[in-house]
Design a protein around this motif. Structure first.
Motif, PDB file in Angstrom:
ATOM      1  N   GLU A   1      16.420  73.850 -36.504  1.00  0.00           N
ATOM      2  CA  GLU A   1      16.309  73.419 -35.080  1.00  0.00           C
ATOM      3  C   GLU A   1      15.530  72.001 -35.276  1.00  0.00           C
ATOM      4  O   GLU A   1      15.902  70.789 -34.495  1.00  0.00           O
ATOM      5  CB  GLU A   1      15.818  74.169 -34.140  1.00  0.00           C
ATOM      6  CG  GLU A   1      16.929  75.281 -33.676  1.00  0.00           C
ATOM      7  CD  GLU A   1      16.430  76.320 -32.525  1.00  0.00           C
ATOM      8  OE1 GLU A   1      15.265  76.360 -32.521  1.00  0.00           O
ATOM      9  OE2 GLU A   1      17.134  77.337 -32.344  1.00  0.00           O
ATOM     10  N   LEU A   2      14.245  72.251 -35.639  1.00  0.00           N
ATOM     11  CA  LEU A   2      13.348  71.098 -35.830  1.00  0.00           C
ATOM     12  C   LEU A   2      13.986  69.952 -36.674  1.00  0.00           C
ATOM     13  O   LEU A   2      13.094  68.751 -36.738  1.00  0.00           O
ATOM     14  CB  LEU A   2      11.886  71.545 -36.178  1.00  0.00           C
ATOM     15  CG  LEU A   2      11.436  72.579 -34.985  1.00  0.00           C
ATOM     16  CD1 LEU A   2       9.866  73.291 -35.679  1.00  0.00           C
ATOM     17  CD2 LEU A   2      11.150  71.874 -33.697  1.00  0.00           C
TER      18      LEU A   2
ATOM     19  N   HIS B   1      24.481  70.352 -26.127  1.00  0.00           N
ATOM     20  CA  HIS B   1      24.084  70.997 -24.908  1.00  0.00           C
ATOM     21  C   HIS B   1      23.285  69.785 -24.296  1.00  0.00           C
ATOM     22  O   HIS B   1      23.376  69.894 -23.001  1.00  0.00           O
ATOM     23  CB  HIS B   1      23.217  72.208 -25.210  1.00  0.00           C
ATOM     24  CG  HIS B   1      22.645  72.803 -24.073  1.00  0.00           C
ATOM     25  ND1 HIS B   1      21.586  72.589 -23.632  1.00  0.00           N
ATOM     26  CD2 HIS B   1      23.439  73.922 -23.162  1.00  0.00           C
ATOM     27  CE1 HIS B   1      21.175  73.588 -22.523  1.00  0.00           C
ATOM     28  NE2 HIS B   1      22.481  74.352 -22.412  1.00  0.00           N
ATOM     29  N   ALA B   2      22.461  69.146 -24.893  1.00  0.00           N
ATOM     30  CA  ALA B   2      21.439  68.094 -24.279  1.00  0.00           C
ATOM     31  C   ALA B   2      22.393  67.119 -23.872  1.00  0.00           C
ATOM     32  O   ALA B   2      22.154  66.650 -22.736  1.00  0.00           O
ATOM     33  CB  ALA B   2      20.609  67.512 -25.281  1.00  0.00           C
ATOM     34  N   VAL B   3      23.474  66.645 -24.427  1.00  0.00           N
ATOM     35  CA  VAL B   3      24.216  65.430 -24.103  1.00  0.00           C
ATOM     36  C   VAL B   3      25.232  66.009 -22.846  1.00  0.00           C
ATOM     37  O   VAL B   3      25.222  65.191 -21.825  1.00  0.00           O
ATOM     38  CB  VAL B   3      25.098  64.961 -25.021  1.00  0.00           C
ATOM     39  CG1 VAL B   3      26.104  64.106 -24.525  1.00  0.00           C
ATOM     40  CG2 VAL B   3      24.293  64.390 -26.273  1.00  0.00           C
TER      41      VAL B   3
ATOM     42  N   ILE C   1      15.862  63.564 -29.029  1.00  0.00           N
ATOM     43  CA  ILE C   1      14.885  62.742 -28.266  1.00  0.00           C
ATOM     44  C   ILE C   1      15.445  61.870 -27.199  1.00  0.00           C
ATOM     45  O   ILE C   1      15.897  60.823 -27.637  1.00  0.00           O
ATOM     46  CB  ILE C   1      13.854  62.072 -29.161  1.00  0.00           C
ATOM     47  CG1 ILE C   1      13.317  62.959 -30.379  1.00  0.00           C
ATOM     48  CG2 ILE C   1      12.794  61.415 -28.252  1.00  0.00           C
ATOM     49  CD1 ILE C   1      12.532  62.342 -31.341  1.00  0.00           C
ATOM     50  N   PRO C   2      15.278  62.099 -26.037  1.00  0.00           N
ATOM     51  CA  PRO C   2      16.048  61.150 -24.987  1.00  0.00           C
ATOM     52  C   PRO C   2      14.804  59.787 -24.961  1.00  0.00           C
ATOM     53  O   PRO C   2      13.811  59.972 -24.746  1.00  0.00           O
ATOM     54  CB  PRO C   2      15.841  61.735 -23.610  1.00  0.00           C
ATOM     55  CG  PRO C   2      15.511  63.106 -23.969  1.00  0.00           C
ATOM     56  CD  PRO C   2      14.866  63.332 -25.244  1.00  0.00           C
ATOM     57  N   LEU C   3      15.508  58.608 -25.301  1.00  0.00           N
ATOM     58  CA  LEU C   3      14.777  57.347 -25.146  1.00  0.00           C
ATOM     59  C   LEU C   3      14.607  56.644 -23.706  1.00  0.00           C
ATOM     60  O   LEU C   3      13.856  56.049 -23.150  1.00  0.00           O
ATOM     61  CB  LEU C   3      15.251  56.418 -26.186  1.00  0.00           C
ATOM     62  CG  LEU C   3      15.001  56.794 -27.511  1.00  0.00           C
ATOM     63  CD1 LEU C   3      15.559  55.747 -28.415  1.00  0.00           C
ATOM     64  CD2 LEU C   3      13.506  57.093 -27.777  1.00  0.00           C
ATOM     65  N   SER C   4      15.913  56.994 -22.897  1.00  0.00           N
ATOM     66  CA  SER C   4      16.184  56.523 -21.559  1.00  0.00           C
ATOM     67  C   SER C   4      17.083  57.460 -20.997  1.00  0.00           C
ATOM     68  O   SER C   4      17.695  58.459 -21.478  1.00  0.00           O
ATOM     69  CB  SER C   4      16.587  55.237 -21.622  1.00  0.00           C
ATOM     70  OG  SER C   4      17.807  54.921 -22.006  1.00  0.00           O
ATOM     71  N   ASN C   5      17.632  57.137 -19.654  1.00  0.00           N
ATOM     72  CA  ASN C   5      18.637  57.956 -19.172  1.00  0.00           C
ATOM     73  C   ASN C   5      19.772  57.750 -19.706  1.00  0.00           C
ATOM     74  O   ASN C   5      20.772  58.798 -19.489  1.00  0.00           O
ATOM     75  CB  ASN C   5      18.723  57.499 -17.577  1.00  0.00           C
ATOM     76  CG  ASN C   5      17.615  57.959 -16.923  1.00  0.00           C
ATOM     77  OD1 ASN C   5      16.585  58.859 -17.253  1.00  0.00           O
ATOM     78  ND2 ASN C   5      17.644  57.063 -15.721  1.00  0.00           N
ATOM     79  N   SER C   6      19.975  56.929 -20.704  1.00  0.00           N
ATOM     80  CA  SER C   6      21.439  56.854 -21.310  1.00  0.00           C
ATOM     81  C   SER C   6      21.230  56.847 -22.832  1.00  0.00           C
ATOM     82  O   SER C   6      22.423  56.661 -23.592  1.00  0.00           O
ATOM     83  CB  SER C   6      22.363  55.537 -20.771  1.00  0.00           C
ATOM     84  OG  SER C   6      21.570  54.418 -21.085  1.00  0.00           O
TER      85      SER C   6
ATOM     86  N   TYR D   1      24.234  60.357 -21.298  1.00  0.00           N
ATOM     87  CA  TYR D   1      23.847  59.576 -22.606  1.00  0.00           C
ATOM     88  C   TYR D   1      25.224  58.810 -23.155  1.00  0.00           C
ATOM     89  O   TYR D   1      25.858  59.419 -23.657  1.00  0.00           O
ATOM     90  CB  TYR D   1      23.334  60.513 -23.683  1.00  0.00           C
ATOM     91  CG  TYR D   1      21.847  61.023 -23.365  1.00  0.00           C
ATOM     92  CD1 TYR D   1      20.894  60.396 -23.349  1.00  0.00           C
ATOM     93  CD2 TYR D   1      21.845  62.272 -22.733  1.00  0.00           C
ATOM     94  CE1 TYR D   1      19.431  60.895 -22.621  1.00  0.00           C
ATOM     95  CE2 TYR D   1      20.886  63.008 -22.356  1.00  0.00           C
ATOM     96  CZ  TYR D   1      19.503  62.353 -22.464  1.00  0.00           C
ATOM     97  OH  TYR D   1      18.470  62.969 -21.710  1.00  0.00           O
ATOM     98  N   SER D   2      25.268  57.618 -23.141  1.00  0.00           N
ATOM     99  CA  SER D   2      26.217  56.924 -23.771  1.00  0.00           C
ATOM    100  C   SER D   2      26.064  56.488 -24.900  1.00  0.00           C
ATOM    101  O   SER D   2      27.096  55.993 -25.860  1.00  0.00           O
ATOM    102  CB  SER D   2      26.436  55.770 -22.563  1.00  0.00           C
ATOM    103  OG  SER D   2      25.127  54.997 -22.591  1.00  0.00           O
TER     104      SER D   2
END
Length: 194
Positions: free
Chosen positions: A138-139, A173-175, A144-149, A180-181
């Motif tokens: 998993e690690l 799952h995160a997307v 890592i979200p950098l912004s809203n998209s 996130y585009s």
């Protein structure tokens, strides 16, 4: 049949070549039911062949294991020691193997208990190792979200089918939880792809 007067360290029987008991010791009288006067009445069915084989080669001293009937038990394991005289009478002494077997059974039980405890410990260690490997997989590809998209997914180490499945599931799952585009995947730290 005659009871002999002197004490012997082990139960003793003297029998002729037809199996009639000629004489016996006090210890033999204490252990065996000698009322029928024949050796066959003392021998468990599964051990009769051993006595027949011994009689067939009369004259040769020998020792073998045999199950005998005692006053207290239908089957007791003995070491049977046989010597012969010139008239082919058998002189037999009987050493109970039960105490030896009890020690062996105790040791076997102790080993089985230790093995069961070791198996359980190994199972626990295996479960812990599997959880650790899952966590490492998993690690090896954090989301890592950098912004809203925009999201950044750096991959580390060797890539296997299992690792990709674990990383993909977490990333999907995160997307699906965000909008996130653009997903940036960094493979610079990847060793081998298998």
């Amino acid at each position: 049949m005659q009871l002999i007067d002197f004490e012997l360290p082990l139960p003793f029987l003297k029998a002729n070549n037809t199996g009639q008991i000629i004489s016996y010791s006090y210890q033999a009288e204490e252990i065996f039911d000698l009322s029928q006067g024949v050796l066959l009445s003392l021998i468990d069915e599964g051990s009769i062949k051993k006595f027949e084989n011994a009689r067939a080669i009369a004259g040769k001293n020998m020792c073998f294991e045999a199950n005998l009937k005692t006053k207290t038990s239908q089957i007791t394991l003995f070491d049977v020691y046989i010597t012969w005289d010139h008239e082919h009478n058998a002189y037999m002494q009987f050493a109970v193997k039960e105490k030896d077997n009890e020690r062996l059974f105790e040791k076997l039980q102790e080993l089985q208990n230790r093995l069961a405890a070791t198996d359980f410990e190994l199972y626990e260690k295996k479960e812990m190792l599997e959880r650790t490997l899952l966590r490492l997989d998993e690690l090896s590809g954090p989301f890592i979200p950098l912004s809203n998209s925009i999201a950044y997914i750096p991959l580390f180490g060797d890539i296997t089918q299992e690792k990709i499945s674990i990383i993909s599931e977490r990333c999907y799952h995160a997307v699906s939880n965000g909008e996130y585009s653009l997903n940036l995947i960094d493979v610079t730290s990847v060793g081998y792809i298998r």
